[in-house]
Write an enzyme that holds these catalytic residues in place. Sequence first.
Site, mmCIF file in Angstrom:
data_model
loop_
_atom_site.group_PDB
_atom_site.id
_atom_site.type_symbol
_atom_site.label_atom_id
_atom_site.label_comp_id
_atom_site.label_asym_id
_atom_site.label_seq_id
_atom_site.Cartn_x
_atom_site.Cartn_y
_atom_site.Cartn_z
ATOM 1 N N ASP A 98 0.853 -1.199 0.000
ATOM 2 C CA ASP A 98 0.000 0.000 0.000
ATOM 3 C C ASP A 98 0.887 1.247 0.000
ATOM 4 O O ASP A 98 1.891 1.316 0.707
ATOM 5 C CB ASP A 98 -0.914 -0.008 1.225
ATOM 6 C CG ASP A 98 -2.043 0.989 1.100
ATOM 7 O OD1 ASP A 98 -3.204 0.557 0.962
ATOM 8 O OD2 ASP A 98 -1.767 2.211 1.125
ATOM 9 N N ASN B 269 -13.003 -2.973 2.394
ATOM 10 C CA ASN B 269 -13.912 -1.842 2.546
ATOM 11 C C ASN B 269 -14.868 -1.812 1.358
ATOM 12 O O ASN B 269 -14.447 -1.991 0.212
ATOM 13 C CB ASN B 269 -13.124 -0.533 2.627
ATOM 14 C CG ASN B 269 -12.270 -0.459 3.885
ATOM 15 O OD1 ASN B 269 -12.673 -0.937 4.936
ATOM 16 N ND2 ASN B 269 -11.083 0.109 3.760
ATOM 17 N N VAL C 259 -10.803 3.313 -3.533
ATOM 18 C CA VAL C 259 -10.424 2.784 -4.851
ATOM 19 C C VAL C 259 -11.442 1.716 -5.220
ATOM 20 O O VAL C 259 -11.601 0.720 -4.491
ATOM 21 C CB VAL C 259 -8.999 2.193 -4.853
ATOM 22 C CG1 VAL C 259 -8.676 1.596 -6.214
ATOM 23 C CG2 VAL C 259 -7.972 3.270 -4.490
ATOM 24 N N HIS D 280 -10.384 -4.961 -3.306
ATOM 25 C CA HIS D 280 -9.053 -5.269 -2.777
ATOM 26 C C HIS D 280 -9.163 -5.700 -1.327
ATOM 27 O O HIS D 280 -10.003 -5.209 -0.572
ATOM 28 C CB HIS D 280 -8.105 -4.063 -2.900
ATOM 29 C CG HIS D 280 -8.666 -2.783 -2.381
ATOM 30 N ND1 HIS D 280 -9.565 -2.022 -3.096
ATOM 31 C CD2 HIS D 280 -8.466 -2.115 -1.211
ATOM 32 C CE1 HIS D 280 -9.891 -0.950 -2.401
ATOM 33 N NE2 HIS D 280 -9.245 -0.987 -1.240
#
Length: 115
Positions: A31, A88, A97, A101
């Site tokens: 990240d 999320n 985003v 993920h």
Amino acid sequence: MASDCVFCKIAAGEIDSRVLYRDELATAFWDIHPVAPLHILIVPNRHISSVNEMNAEDEALVGHLVYVAKLVAKEQGVDQAGYRLSINTGPNAGQSVFHIHVHLLAGKPLPIHIG
Ligand code: 5GP
Ligand code: ZN
């Protein structure tokens, strides 16, 4: 590929990023703004915007993301100390985003909190 999606570009190798793992289905990379000593993202190589856009045919692919997270956690040596996987979804979860993920967080005792 979604042409304006940064994670599609990372998965395709079009953007230079710190990739740790790649196979025909998924890519794992560090990240860019870590919130834990170890903060890795695991994404499918094929674009799915979020859990809300998952179809039944995506079930195995999303399961594969968890399996890759397990492999990476072991490779990084955090499997026994423990780690958190989170996905999320949507505004209230702070998804920023819109390419699904899994966050792999580890490297310290993680606070247990909601919100
Ligand atoms: P979300 O809030 O959607 O669950 O998480 C998105 C994550 O992607 C954030 O932790 C953010 O730091 C990370 N991120 C956003 N853009 C990039 C990028 O271009 N490269 C990398 N490596 N991580 C990114
Ligand atoms: Zn994408």
